[in-house]
Design a protein around this motif. Structure first.
Motif, PDB file in Angstrom:
ATOM      1  N   ARG A  43       8.130  10.498  40.327  1.00 19.51           N
ATOM      2  CA  ARG A  43       9.407  10.624  39.619  1.00 19.51           C
ATOM      3  C   ARG A  43       9.617   9.484  38.638  1.00 19.51           C
ATOM      4  N   LEU A  44       9.160   8.304  39.002  1.00 18.07           N
ATOM      5  CA  LEU A  44       9.324   7.161  38.099  1.00 18.07           C
ATOM      6  C   LEU A  44       8.541   7.343  36.815  1.00 18.07           C
ATOM      7  N   THR A  45       7.313   7.815  36.933  1.00 19.59           N
ATOM      8  CA  THR A  45       6.441   7.931  35.765  1.00 19.59           C
ATOM      9  C   THR A  45       6.592   9.255  35.048  1.00 19.59           C
ATOM     10  N   LEU A  46       7.443  10.156  35.565  1.00 19.89           N
ATOM     11  CA  LEU A  46       7.647  11.473  34.958  1.00 19.89           C
ATOM     12  C   LEU A  46       6.336  12.247  34.831  1.00 19.89           C
ATOM     13  N   GLY A  47       5.393  12.000  35.758  1.00 20.02           N
ATOM     14  CA  GLY A  47       4.121  12.703  35.756  1.00 20.02           C
ATOM     15  C   GLY A  47       3.116  12.191  34.753  1.00 20.02           C
ATOM     16  N   ILE A  48       3.376  11.035  34.134  1.00 22.16           N
ATOM     17  CA  ILE A  48       2.482  10.549  33.081  1.00 22.16           C
ATOM     18  C   ILE A  48       1.163  10.032  33.658  1.00 22.16           C
ATOM     19  N   THR A  49       1.143   9.624  34.920  1.00 18.34           N
ATOM     20  CA  THR A  49      -0.098   9.127  35.517  1.00 18.34           C
ATOM     21  C   THR A  49      -1.143  10.232  35.595  1.00 18.34           C
ATOM     22  N   ARG A  50      -0.737  11.431  35.978  1.00 16.76           N
ATOM     23  CA  ARG A  50      -1.693  12.532  36.040  1.00 16.76           C
ATOM     24  C   ARG A  50      -2.192  12.913  34.656  1.00 16.76           C
ATOM     25  N   ILE A  51      -1.306  12.842  33.666  1.00 21.66           N
ATOM     26  CA  ILE A  51      -1.721  13.162  32.297  1.00 21.66           C
ATOM     27  C   ILE A  51      -2.751  12.145  31.811  1.00 21.66           C
ATOM     28  N   LEU A  52      -2.511  10.866  32.088  1.00 19.19           N
ATOM     29  CA  LEU A  52      -3.459   9.843  31.659  1.00 19.19           C
ATOM     30  C   LEU A  52      -4.798   9.979  32.378  1.00 19.19           C
ATOM     31  N   GLU A  53      -4.760  10.266  33.656  1.00 18.78           N
ATOM     32  CA  GLU A  53      -6.007  10.383  34.409  1.00 18.78           C
ATOM     33  C   GLU A  53      -6.855  11.564  33.952  1.00 18.78           C
ATOM     34  N   ASN A  54      -6.221  12.603  33.406  1.00 16.23           N
ATOM     35  CA  ASN A  54      -6.961  13.772  32.924  1.00 16.23           C
ATOM     36  C   ASN A  54      -7.375  13.655  31.464  1.00 16.23           C
ATOM     37  N   MET A  55      -6.955  12.610  30.776  1.00 17.81           N
ATOM     38  CA  MET A  55      -7.335  12.437  29.377  1.00 17.81           C
ATOM     39  C   MET A  55      -8.760  11.903  29.279  1.00 17.81           C
ATOM     40  N   PRO A  56      -9.570  12.392  28.339  1.00 21.69           N
ATOM     41  CA  PRO A  56     -10.953  11.900  28.199  1.00 21.69           C
ATOM     42  C   PRO A  56     -10.976  10.454  27.722  1.00 21.69           C
ATOM     43  N   GLY A  57     -11.791   9.657  28.368  1.00 21.18           N
ATOM     44  CA  GLY A  57     -11.961   8.266  27.979  1.00 21.18           C
ATOM     45  C   GLY A  57     -10.997   7.304  28.631  1.00 21.18           C
ATOM     46  N   VAL A  58      -9.988   7.811  29.336  1.00 23.65           N
ATOM     47  CA  VAL A  58      -8.995   6.954  29.983  1.00 23.65           C
ATOM     48  C   VAL A  58      -9.457   6.642  31.403  1.00 23.65           C
ATOM     49  N   ALA A  59      -9.318   5.380  31.798  1.00 26.37           N
ATOM     50  CA  ALA A  59      -9.732   4.949  33.133  1.00 26.37           C
ATOM     51  C   ALA A  59      -8.800   3.857  33.630  1.00 26.37           C
ATOM     52  N   ASP A  60      -8.855   3.632  34.930  1.00 21.93           N
ATOM     53  CA  ASP A  60      -8.158   2.524  35.586  1.00 21.93           C
ATOM     54  C   ASP A  60      -6.645   2.574  35.318  1.00 21.93           C
ATOM     55  N   VAL A  61      -6.030   3.694  35.691  1.00 19.10           N
ATOM     56  CA  VAL A  61      -4.580   3.835  35.578  1.00 19.10           C
ATOM     57  C   VAL A  61      -3.953   3.194  36.808  1.00 19.10           C
ATOM     58  N   ARG A  62      -3.131   2.177  36.606  1.00 18.25           N
ATOM     59  CA  ARG A  62      -2.559   1.414  37.720  1.00 18.25           C
ATOM     60  C   ARG A  62      -1.039   1.347  37.581  1.00 18.25           C
ATOM     61  N   LEU A  63      -0.378   1.636  38.685  1.00 17.78           N
ATOM     62  CA  LEU A  63       1.079   1.513  38.783  1.00 17.78           C
ATOM     63  C   LEU A  63       1.400   0.500  39.864  1.00 17.78           C
ATOM     64  N   ALA A  64       2.034  -0.593  39.481  1.00 20.04           N
ATOM     65  CA  ALA A  64       2.382  -1.642  40.443  1.00 20.04           C
ATOM     66  C   ALA A  64       3.568  -1.174  41.279  1.00 20.04           C
ATOM     67  N   GLU A  65       3.351  -1.085  42.593  1.00 22.60           N
ATOM     68  CA  GLU A  65       4.409  -0.652  43.503  1.00 22.60           C
ATOM     69  C   GLU A  65       5.323  -1.833  43.830  1.00 22.60           C
ATOM     70  N   ARG A  66       6.617  -1.618  43.699  1.00 22.72           N
ATOM     71  CA  ARG A  66       7.606  -2.662  43.959  1.00 22.72           C
ATOM     72  C   ARG A  66       8.713  -2.119  44.845  1.00 22.72           C
ATOM     73  N   GLU A  67       9.286  -3.014  45.596  1.00 21.46           N
ATOM     74  CA  GLU A  67      10.383  -2.646  46.489  1.00 21.46           C
ATOM     75  C   GLU A  67      11.664  -2.422  45.681  1.00 21.46           C
ATOM     76  N   PRO A  68      12.568  -1.605  46.190  1.00 22.04           N
ATOM     77  CA  PRO A  68      13.854  -1.440  45.493  1.00 22.04           C
ATOM     78  C   PRO A  68      14.644  -2.743  45.458  1.00 22.04           C
ATOM     79  N   GLY A  69      15.403  -2.925  44.400  1.00 23.08           N
ATOM     80  CA  GLY A  69      16.242  -4.107  44.279  1.00 23.08           C
ATOM     81  C   GLY A  69      17.441  -4.037  45.209  1.00 23.08           C
ATOM     82  N   GLU A  70      17.985  -5.185  45.507  1.00 23.19           N
ATOM     83  CA  GLU A  70      19.147  -5.266  46.394  1.00 23.19           C
ATOM     84  C   GLU A  70      20.429  -5.315  45.565  1.00 23.19           C
ATOM     85  N   LYS A  71      21.484  -4.759  46.127  1.00 27.34           N
ATOM     86  CA  LYS A  71      22.770  -4.732  45.430  1.00 27.34           C
ATOM     87  C   LYS A  71      23.327  -6.140  45.218  1.00 27.34           C
ATOM     88  N   ARG A  72      23.073  -7.008  46.167  1.00 29.91           N
ATOM     89  CA  ARG A  72      23.606  -8.363  46.020  1.00 29.91           C
ATOM     90  C   ARG A  72      22.932  -9.109  44.878  1.00 29.91           C
TER      91      ARG A  72
END
Length: 319
Positions: A43-72
């Motif tokens: 949902r965050l990437t709007l499906g762009i990771t799958r599009i990049l992985e299926n593109m010719p010549g594209v490699a090493d698609v990385r999304l840094a996973e982060r915890e949700p921010g706190e309200k405080r």
């Protein structure tokens, strides 16, 4: 020792049944959590990771996973900077504390980093204009000196919003450093010291310290960033001069959008370009009917002026 559930006391059997139900409930909750966690990056990437992985010549698609921010932490930021975060940016930080997606391309069997999409975390959402340090020179120039030409006059037009200021009239926070090619900023304009700022926009500050309007909301900018795949200097498409020649070749990896060069501000060298109106160029021409030739009648004047055997000179009347 009991041989089966029938030989067990009723209280012990009910207790074991409750334990089994609790265990099964926890398993189901863990499965739901795993499914929801897997859906968050999609949902965050709007499906762009799958599009990049299926593109010719594209490699090493990385999304840094982060915890949700706190309200405080969000409330602390608002109190510290005397600004109210927009609702869409607040929801984004409550989903993930920042965003980083990178991808590379294969050139001669080597992965070369190319795309980078970044949104700073709440802790790195720092003001662009830092307060003057105590040990700095009293007459040292600052970014606020760049507003001396404008003075109190606003330089915006009807179609272009008024650019931000480097002095106390604007509060500017960096969303993305753009790899040193500029800065995407969250800007609060027309601010007053001591008053909480609420209205904000997204602007791009290029390397010449000129402002360029991007979007009115953070969600619009986020979709714009995803659409441009985080290509180098993609923000310069919204400037009159566009990206550098070294960065234009990367547009080959951008199949999602199309931006005509005519949409940019025309330069002095584009005056000689021929402009064709398709409605006129391909418009069918109506055939004009050719007039029919009428047979010419013998002229009476010619017969009167010249008689047979006359020499053409005026003759004298015979008596």
């Amino acid at each position: 020792m009991y041989l089966g559930d029938r030989d067990k006391p009723e209280g012990v059997a009910l207790l074991e049944i409750n334990k089994k139900n609790i265990f099964i409930g926890r398993k189901m909750d863990e499965t739901k959590v795993r499914v929801s966690v897997k859906c968050v990056p999609e949902r965050l990437t709007l499906g762009i990771t799958r599009i990049l992985e299926n593109m010719p010549g594209v490699a090493d698609v990385r999304l840094a996973e982060r915890e949700p921010g706190e309200k405080r932490s969000l409330l602390s930021w608002e109190q510290k900077n005397n600004c109210i975060l927009p609702e869409d940016l607040r929801d984004f930080y409550l989903t993930t504390d920042g965003f980083t997606l990178t991808w590379s391309v294969k050139l001669d069997d080597e992965c070369v980093p190319l795309g980078c999409m970044t949104i700073n975390s709440v802790g790195r959402l720092q003001p662009l204009l830092q307060p003057t340090q105590f040990f700095s020179l009293p007459n040292a120039p600052s970014l606020a000196d760049l507003d001396w030409e404008e003075g109190s006059a606003e330089c915006g037009s009807e179609n272009t919003p008024t650019p931000p200021h480097f002095d106390s009239r604007s509060r500017i926070f960096e969303l993305d450093s753009c790899g040193g090619n500029g800065q995407v900023c969250l800007v609060y304009k027309n601010t007053t010291p001591g008053v909480v700022a609420q209205q904000n926009e997204i602007w791009f500050l290029d390397r010449s310290l000129s402002w360029h309007f991007l979007t009115a909301t953070f969600s619009s900018y986020y979709r714009l960033m995803i659409t441009h795949l985080g290509l180098p200097e993609w923000q310069y498409f919204f400037t009159p001069y566009g990206p550098s020649p070294q960065a234009k070749w990367s547009s080959l990896y951008q199949p999602l959008t199309f931006r005509s060069e005519l949409s940019l501000t025309p330069s002095a060298g584009d005056v000689h370009v021929n402009k064709i109106d398709p409605t006129k160029a391909f418009k069918a021409k109506a055939k004009v009917p050719t007039p029919k030739k009428k047979p010419s009648a013998p002229s009476s004047q010619a017969s009167n002026s010249k008689s047979p055997g006359s020499s053409g000179r005026p003759g004298t009347a015979k008596r």
